[in-house]
Design a protein around this motif. Structure first.
Motif, PDB file in Angstrom:
ATOM      1  N   UNK A 163       0.755  -1.444   0.171  1.00  0.00           N
ATOM      2  CA  UNK A 163      -0.049  -0.473   0.084  1.00  0.00           C
ATOM      3  C   UNK A 163       0.673   0.978   0.265  1.00  0.00           C
ATOM      4  N   UNK A 164       2.231   1.263  -0.150  1.00  0.00           N
ATOM      5  CA  UNK A 164       3.192   2.388   0.522  1.00  0.00           C
ATOM      6  C   UNK A 164       3.222   2.861  -1.457  1.00  0.00           C
ATOM      7  N   UNK A 165       2.870   1.842  -2.092  1.00  0.00           N
ATOM      8  CA  UNK A 165       2.978   2.824  -3.717  1.00  0.00           C
ATOM      9  C   UNK A 165       2.189   3.860  -3.935  1.00  0.00           C
ATOM     10  N   UNK A 166       0.511   3.277  -3.130  1.00  0.00           N
ATOM     11  CA  UNK A 166      -0.179   4.983  -3.912  1.00  0.00           C
ATOM     12  C   UNK A 166       0.417   6.274  -2.802  1.00  0.00           C
ATOM     13  N   UNK A 167       0.974   5.808  -1.968  1.00  0.00           N
ATOM     14  CA  UNK A 167       1.125   7.176  -1.700  1.00  0.00           C
ATOM     15  C   UNK A 167       2.301   7.090  -1.916  1.00  0.00           C
ATOM     16  N   UNK A 197       2.743  11.582  -4.324  1.00  0.00           N
ATOM     17  CA  UNK A 197       3.941  11.666  -3.231  1.00  0.00           C
ATOM     18  C   UNK A 197       4.918  12.524  -5.375  1.00  0.00           C
ATOM     19  N   UNK A 198       4.160  11.563  -6.065  1.00  0.00           N
ATOM     20  CA  UNK A 198       5.691  12.044  -7.463  1.00  0.00           C
ATOM     21  C   UNK A 198       4.607  12.697  -7.951  1.00  0.00           C
ATOM     22  N   UNK A 199       2.844  13.690  -7.578  1.00  0.00           N
ATOM     23  CA  UNK A 199       2.423  14.861  -7.733  1.00  0.00           C
ATOM     24  C   UNK A 199       2.623  16.019  -7.862  1.00  0.00           C
ATOM     25  N   UNK A 200       3.824  15.865  -7.517  1.00  0.00           N
ATOM     26  CA  UNK A 200       4.667  17.587  -6.887  1.00  0.00           C
ATOM     27  C   UNK A 200       5.774  17.857  -7.935  1.00  0.00           C
ATOM     28  N   UNK A 231       4.739  23.332  -5.837  1.00  0.00           N
ATOM     29  CA  UNK A 231       5.777  23.674  -5.066  1.00  0.00           C
ATOM     30  C   UNK A 231       6.011  23.981  -3.671  1.00  0.00           C
ATOM     31  N   UNK A 232       4.654  23.667  -2.483  1.00  0.00           N
ATOM     32  CA  UNK A 232       4.629  24.026  -1.308  1.00  0.00           C
ATOM     33  C   UNK A 232       5.207  22.021  -0.963  1.00  0.00           C
ATOM     34  N   UNK A 233       4.987  21.149  -1.353  1.00  0.00           N
ATOM     35  CA  UNK A 233       4.864  19.620  -1.629  1.00  0.00           C
ATOM     36  C   UNK A 233       3.926  19.482  -0.624  1.00  0.00           C
ATOM     37  N   UNK A 234       3.173  17.803  -0.479  1.00  0.00           N
ATOM     38  CA  UNK A 234       2.268  17.370  -0.315  1.00  0.00           C
ATOM     39  C   UNK A 234       2.228  17.980   1.584  1.00  0.00           C
ATOM     40  N   UNK A 235       0.861  17.271   2.096  1.00  0.00           N
ATOM     41  CA  UNK A 235       0.546  17.577   3.577  1.00  0.00           C
ATOM     42  C   UNK A 235       1.338  15.695   3.838  1.00  0.00           C
ATOM     43  N   UNK A 236       2.199  14.998   3.448  1.00  0.00           N
ATOM     44  CA  UNK A 236       2.351  13.717   4.561  1.00  0.00           C
ATOM     45  C   UNK A 236       3.666  13.513   4.153  1.00  0.00           C
ATOM     46  N   UNK A 237       4.328  12.563   5.656  1.00  0.00           N
ATOM     47  CA  UNK A 237       5.163  11.817   5.494  1.00  0.00           C
ATOM     48  C   UNK A 237       5.142  10.514   4.988  1.00  0.00           C
ATOM     49  N   UNK A 238       5.930  10.073   4.046  1.00  0.00           N
ATOM     50  CA  UNK A 238       5.623   8.321   3.728  1.00  0.00           C
ATOM     51  C   UNK A 238       7.344   7.661   4.282  1.00  0.00           C
ATOM     52  N   UNK A 239       7.121   6.844   5.299  1.00  0.00           N
ATOM     53  CA  UNK A 239       8.521   5.870   5.519  1.00  0.00           C
ATOM     54  C   UNK A 239       8.631   5.060   4.591  1.00  0.00           C
ATOM     55  N   UNK A 240       9.524   4.782   4.502  1.00  0.00           N
ATOM     56  CA  UNK A 240       9.416   2.909   3.477  1.00  0.00           C
ATOM     57  C   UNK A 240      10.829   2.402   4.520  1.00  0.00           C
TER      58      UNK A 240
END
Lengths: 422, 158
Positions: free
Chosen positions: A164-168, A172-175, A291-300
């Motif tokens: 499920x980390x894939x969808x995050x 993330x790459x939408x930035x 530009x502002x980045x996403x609103x989450x942190x994904x830890x892999x």
């Protein structure tokens, strides 16, 4: 191990043992049972753009070369001449035709094959059987441009490991705002502390208002509101295999949504400049949001995070020392002004001279200093990670707690326990 | 170029160094042109600071915020504040063009923080503008010798 406890006993549901931060034996075991036994992030594909582009890095303690070969395939090769072990590649990044050992001149191709051995006659009339002495390669797979390698040939495919980390990662790459992303540089720093202290920090919102007070006081009221997420609708979710996500700012999870919202004041000048350059309104809004980045942190697990707007890479040096890289992300061939905003925002918070990172670093030093105050009794030797446990509920992909919960740490430690018990 | 100019520049740089070591940040900010940039590059070869990642690339507003952060008591990394003493030497005037003077100097800085000494050596490039019998800083680029290695947090102004 220096304690009488086994890996299975060192990690409980709500706490982990002090020796996880202090035992050199456990550290050595982590290098073989974790870093040499799972998928480890080594590069973003943009760091090795062309045939011959390389990057030197480490999988655990082992130096490896990430290189794009002549066919365009990314390879991860052990950085050790097969003759008498000298490294065959130096420098953090660069471009080369081949890897030539500086000691006796053995020459390897970009694919690791041994091509040439000087004065070969001494190996007998047949010469040396060069097929037997390539630079060994690790198994390499990538997802969304993020390149992972593993020593464990029979491990599950990367996409299954990520789950499920894939969808995050997709979010993330939408930035890249439709341009795609590239990593044009990184800041590197070290702190005297165990690597798992940094691993924990990536999904620790609890520290934010205190440790980053000096950053928060520099924000304008609108930005301050965005960063005041402690009692908001954010959450932390266990994504399995040690991965977790912390959503701090729910409205910034999907950068392609809410494009009709007003442009924040701090990006008004950027938006005006992009419009002046002839970009249509929708594109301007998309870029500004990105530009502002996403609103989450994904830890892999174990060594990479997609952290709001940058990649956080951790490299264990020793049981009480860790190196961190904060890799900046730009829009590939995107508007120069937008990328300049991203660079300046990165410098603002990240790195050893940023307004945020040094305070994180100091807090981690204090953890490593304090962990030695562990008394004599077993009851005094535990590190608590129980925050949010009583209120955990099933989320989309795993247990979920509020944004300040320690669910992400528990996820990582359960994976640690699984790998260390193997 | 004249020894007189070298003297004037040296006196100015020593004054700046003294202000920084004694944490007189308001006086330090007053040494700057508002449009000036305080830059600590990562890549030793970098000259296009706007389009590359640096450790810092401060405009006037960022300089003021950085100074505030260092003395606010809100940042755990600067409480207690690191103590520094820097020696600026090997001062050379590279170019003099009207009121603009480009200077290069070596800086050896020793830092003591809590229980540890650190040593940072840099080449520093200044662009100075003559103003009111002294100078204003139009640009200061601090090239740490180990800028592309992993460094520790730096909780003061270089």
């Amino acid at each position: 191990m220096t304690t009488n406890l086994k890996a299975a006993d060192l990690v409980q549901a709500d706490r982990v043992h002090t020796s996880l931060y202090t035992s050199a034996e456990i550290f050595d075991e982590e290098m073989s049972k974790i870093f040499e036994s799972t998928w480890v992030w080594v590069a973003h594909e943009s760091e090795v753009p062309e045939a011959g582009s390389y990057k030197n890095t480490f999988v655990g303690k082992q130096p490896v070369i990430v290189v794009r070969d002549r066919k365009g395939e990314i390879r991860v090769l052990l950085n050790r001449c097969r003759h008498r072990c000298a490294t065959v590649c130096e420098g953090k990044k660069g471009k080369t035709q081949s890897f030539v050992c500086p000691y006796h001149g053995w020459a390897f191709g970009l694919d690791g094959a041994l091509r040439n051995v000087p004065y070969e006659g001494s190996y007998g009339s047949e010469g040396l059987d060069k097929k037997l002495f390539p630079l060994p390669g690790l198994r390499v797979e990538s997802y969304q441009g993020m390149v992972f390698a593993t020593f464990k040939e029979d491990i599950e495919p990367l996409v299954d490991y990520l789950g499920p980390a894939k969808k995050w990662m997709d979010l993330f790459m939408k930035q890249g705002a439709g341009y795609g992303i590239e990593v044009p540089g990184e800041q590197r720093f070290r702190f005297p502390g165990n690597w798992k202290i940094q691993l924990e920090n990536t999904t620790d919102a609890y520290h934010f208002p205190l440790v980053h007070k000096s950053f928060l006081t520099t924000l304008d009221p609108q930005a301050l509101d965005t960063f005041s997420f402690m009692e908001g609708d954010g959450f932390v979710e266990d994504l399995g295999n040690g991965h977790s996500v912390m959503v701090m700012i729910p409205e910034l999870v999907d950068l392609e949504a809410h494009l009709d919202q007003p442009i924040p004041e701090r990006f008004a000048e950027l938006a005006a400049e992009l419009a002046k350059q002839g970009l249509d309104d929708l594109k301007v809004r998309k870029i500004v949001r990105a530009v502002g980045g996403t609103g989450f942190n994904l830890n892999i697990f174990p060594n990479i995070a997609c952290s709001m707007a940058f990649f956080r890479v951790l490299r264990p040096i020793s049981v009480e020392e860790t190196e961190i890289h904060h890799s900046v992300i730009n829009m590939k061939d995107g508007p120069e002004i937008a990328n300049q905003y991203r660079l300046r925002l990165h410098e603002y918070f990240q790195g050893p001279l940023g307004f945020g990172t040094p305070d994180d670093g100091e807090a981690w030093c204090r953890v490593q200093a304090g962990v030695h105050a562990c008394g004599r009794e077993e009851k005094d030797k535990w590190i608590m990670v129980n925050r949010g446990l009583p209120i955990e509920k099933q989320g989309a992909d795993g247990p979920r707690s509020d944004v300040t919960g320690e669910t992400g740490m528990r996820a990582a430690y359960q994976q640690w326990k699984k790998l260390m018990s193997a | 170029m004249s020894l007189q100019t070298l003297h004037e520049v040296t006196a100015f740089l020593w004054q700046e160094a003294d202000l920084l070591d004694h944490k007189e940040h308001d006086a330090w900010i007053a040494l700057w042109e508002e449009s000036g940039r305080y830059i600590v590059p990562i890549d030793p070869e970098s000259t296009d600071y706007a389009n590359t990642l640096n450790y810092s690339n401060d405009d006037h507003a960022m300089r003021k915020m950085r100074a505030h952060r260092l003395r606010s008591g809100e940042a755990v990394s600067t409480t207690p504040a690191p103590r520094t003493a820097r020696s600026t030497s090997r001062i050379v005037i590279l170019k003099e063009d009207g009121d603009t003077i480009v200077v290069r100097a070596a800086q050896n800085l020793r830092e003591f923080h809590k229980d540890r000494f650190r040593h940072y050596t840099s080449n520093i490039e200044y662009t100075l503008k003559r103003a009111g019998g002294s100078f204003k800083i139009a640009q200061k680029v601090i090239r740490l010798l180990n800028s592309d290695d992993a460094i520790a947090s730096i909780g003061y102004i270089l």
